[in-house]
Design a protein around this motif. Structure first.
Motif, PDB file in Angstrom:
ATOM      1  N   PRO A  11      57.681  31.291 -38.497  1.00 32.62           N
ATOM      2  CA  PRO A  11      57.835  31.339 -40.200  1.00 32.62           C
ATOM      3  C   PRO A  11      57.042  30.476 -40.825  1.00 32.62           C
ATOM      4  N   ALA A  12      55.849  30.022 -39.929  1.00 34.84           N
ATOM      5  CA  ALA A  12      54.856  29.374 -40.227  1.00 34.84           C
ATOM      6  C   ALA A  12      53.629  30.133 -40.795  1.00 34.84           C
ATOM      7  N   SER A  14      54.491  33.265 -41.595  1.00 35.37           N
ATOM      8  CA  SER A  14      55.545  33.894 -42.921  1.00 35.37           C
ATOM      9  C   SER A  14      55.411  33.236 -44.299  1.00 35.37           C
ATOM     10  N   ARG A  15      54.665  32.356 -44.033  1.00 39.06           N
ATOM     11  CA  ARG A  15      54.678  31.603 -45.017  1.00 39.06           C
ATOM     12  C   ARG A  15      53.454  31.603 -45.664  1.00 39.06           C
ATOM     13  N   GLY A  16      52.386  31.507 -44.527  1.00 40.44           N
ATOM     14  CA  GLY A  16      50.812  31.677 -45.090  1.00 40.44           C
ATOM     15  C   GLY A  16      50.340  30.374 -44.279  1.00 40.44           C
ATOM     16  N   ASP A  17      50.875  29.992 -43.612  1.00 41.62           N
ATOM     17  CA  ASP A  17      50.065  28.923 -42.807  1.00 41.62           C
ATOM     18  C   ASP A  17      48.924  29.036 -42.135  1.00 41.62           C
ATOM     19  N   GLN A  54      44.584  26.286 -40.006  1.00 41.28           N
ATOM     20  CA  GLN A  54      45.743  25.912 -39.897  1.00 41.28           C
ATOM     21  C   GLN A  54      45.256  25.362 -41.504  1.00 41.28           C
ATOM     22  N   ASN A  56      46.110  25.381 -46.017  1.00 41.79           N
ATOM     23  CA  ASN A  56      47.303  25.203 -47.090  1.00 41.79           C
ATOM     24  C   ASN A  56      47.330  26.440 -48.280  1.00 41.79           C
ATOM     25  N   PRO A  57      48.376  26.639 -47.988  1.00 45.28           N
ATOM     26  CA  PRO A  57      48.956  28.216 -48.354  1.00 45.28           C
ATOM     27  C   PRO A  57      48.564  28.142 -50.361  1.00 45.28           C
ATOM     28  N   THR A  58      48.084  26.615 -50.670  1.00 43.87           N
ATOM     29  CA  THR A  58      48.383  27.412 -52.352  1.00 43.87           C
ATOM     30  C   THR A  58      46.906  27.384 -52.369  1.00 43.87           C
TER      31      THR A  58
END
Length: 64
Positions: A11-12, A14-17, A54, A56-58
């Motif tokens: 899931p991480a 998939s979220r772009g983490d 790792q 920050n996706p933003t």
């Protein structure tokens, strides 16, 4: 060194983490090879080491 369960990593991802850094070579594996790796991991076989970044996706450090 932190550890993360594969069930938490998917899931991480998939979220772009996590992302591949610019210096990482392009994906060269075939889909069946990736499937075989995941099966090996799930069966508890040693599969080497993964280096993850790792992010920050933003505010990703590399251009996507």
């Amino acid at each position: 060194m932190a550890s993360i369960k594969l069930s938490d990593m998917i899931p991480a991802l998939s979220r772009g983490d996590y992302q591949l850094p610019d210096f990482q070579r392009e994906l060269v594996w075939k889909s069946w090879q990736m499937e075989d790796l995941l099966v090996s991991i799930l069966q508890g076989f040693f599969s080497g080491t993964l280096l993850l970044l790792q992010v920050n996706p933003t505010k990703p450090p590399f251009a996507l």
